[in-house]
Design an enzyme around this catalytic site. Structure first.
Site, mmCIF file in Angstrom:
data_model
loop_
_atom_site.group_PDB
_atom_site.id
_atom_site.type_symbol
_atom_site.label_atom_id
_atom_site.label_comp_id
_atom_site.label_asym_id
_atom_site.label_seq_id
_atom_site.Cartn_x
_atom_site.Cartn_y
_atom_site.Cartn_z
ATOM 1 N N GLY A 46 21.093 -15.306 -21.000
ATOM 2 C CA GLY A 46 20.833 -14.069 -21.728
ATOM 3 C C GLY A 46 21.423 -12.850 -21.042
ATOM 4 N N CYS A 130 13.019 -14.561 -27.977
ATOM 5 C CA CYS A 130 12.551 -14.922 -26.638
ATOM 6 C C CYS A 130 11.060 -14.632 -26.486
ATOM 7 C CB CYS A 130 13.328 -14.152 -25.583
ATOM 8 S SG CYS A 130 12.892 -14.623 -23.902
ATOM 9 N N ASN A 192 14.205 -21.654 -30.659
ATOM 10 C CA ASN A 192 13.948 -21.189 -29.314
ATOM 11 C C ASN A 192 12.632 -21.818 -28.855
ATOM 12 O OD1 ASN A 192 14.034 -19.737 -26.888
ATOM 13 N ND2 ASN A 192 14.749 -17.880 -27.890
ATOM 14 N N GLY A 217 11.600 -28.774 -24.094
ATOM 15 C CA GLY A 217 11.642 -30.169 -23.698
ATOM 16 C C GLY A 217 11.333 -31.105 -24.847
ATOM 17 N N GLY A 265 19.373 -28.138 -23.844
ATOM 18 C CA GLY A 265 18.742 -27.164 -22.967
ATOM 19 C C GLY A 265 18.083 -27.763 -21.751
#
Length: 301
Positions: A46, A130, A192, A217, A265
């Site tokens: 970011g 976020c 997200n 996860g 991710g």
């Protein structure tokens, strides 16, 4: 040979495997483990208008089937990225996408405008989702008006591909997606992290300094697949799926749900070579199942 190529609006990728912002640094950190040119692209951490120190420690915690993070968008600001980071990664051989965040609409627009001067930078990912910053971030991504206001402002100053990252912490993901599309988004990435919390029962206090943080996860994957499936059917722009992807089979599941590409991710923290394994695994899966072109599977469910 299996054709893994994909297209996200104006972006032509050699394969659909991208990395998720915040889990891959600036790509340089992983260059000793994988060849960056083998990726479809990678999304850098970011980036904000001004430098950010992030949240106080502790700001990460392990959870069953995943992790919580409350890093808080720590970075040295867009000028540092332009002067010191981009020159090192611009010729890496895969698409570089800059994740942009801010505490106000004006911040988002100013950051995007600065980035627009970079030659060869074809896309940014607008982070309106976020969950671990006190100002901005998720606040803009939880209402249609908020999402549209940021996308519209950035669209006016950013002339190339605009990807918008959506929050799962909403009542209707499709409404937010449509608002972003209507304001000028070229593609959508989701999901997200989900808002979560952990408590240290010995200390009788929350584990994270911020109390809550973003959960990621494998545990979030079923929610992510469902939301990608819903959004892909609701909008006319490409969707990039992420959330709990650890294997080629996970990635193909998102493609079948309607994603044109995927982002990896948290799995990067477990295995820094996982993206290459996913690329190879997708090709092997297609060969075994007689699929000559991966995108023939897109949205079949």
């Amino acid at each position: 040979m299996v054709d893994l190529s994909t297209r996200i609006g104006s972006l032509e990728l050699k394969n659909p495997v991208l990395t998720a912002s915040g889990t891959f640094g600036y790509g340089l950190e992983y260059a000793d483990f994988i060849d960056l040119s083998h990726l479809g692209g990678f999304v850098v951490k970011g980036t904000t208008l001004e430098p950010r120190e992030g949240n106080p420690y502790p700001r990460m915690a392990e959870t069953p089937m995943g992790m919580l993070n409350a890093v808080g968008l720590q970075n040295k600001g867009v000028d540092h990225f332009i002067d010191h980071i981009y020159p090192q990664i611009k010729d890496c051989g895969s698409e570089v996408i800059v994740n942009v965040s801010g505490k106000s609409v004006a911040d988002y627009a100013a950051t995007a405008e600065k980035l627009s001067a970079l030659p060869g930078l074809n896309a940014i990912e607008l982070n309106i989702s976020c969950p671990n910053v006190k100002q901005g971030g998720m606040a803009f991504g939880t209402t249609c008006d908020g999402a549209a206001s940021v996308v519209d402002a950035v669209r006016k100053v950013w002339p190339r591909h605009l990807m918008v990252k959506l929050s799962p912490n909403v009542t209707s993901i499709t409404d937010i997606a449509k608002a972003a599309e209507g304001a000028g988004a070229d593609s959508l990435s989701l999901i997200n992290t989900m808002l979560g919390m952990a408590i240290d029962i010995e200390r009788r206090k929350p584990v994270l300094s911020t109390v809550t943080g973003g959960m990621s996860g494998p545990a979030v994957k079923p929610v992510a697949v469902r939301m990608v499936w819903q959004v892909a059917k609701a909008v006319g722009i490409p969707v990039v799926g992420l959330g709990g992807i650890c294997t080629a089979e996970d990635a193909i599941e998102f493609i079948m749900a309607g994603a044109s590409a995927i982002q990896v991710g948290t799995a990067n923290f477990i295995d820094p070579t996982v993206t290459q394994k996913i690329i190879d695994g997708m090709e092997s899966w297609c060969e075994r199942h007689g699929v000559s072109r991966l995108l023939d599977l897109r949205g079949i469910c």
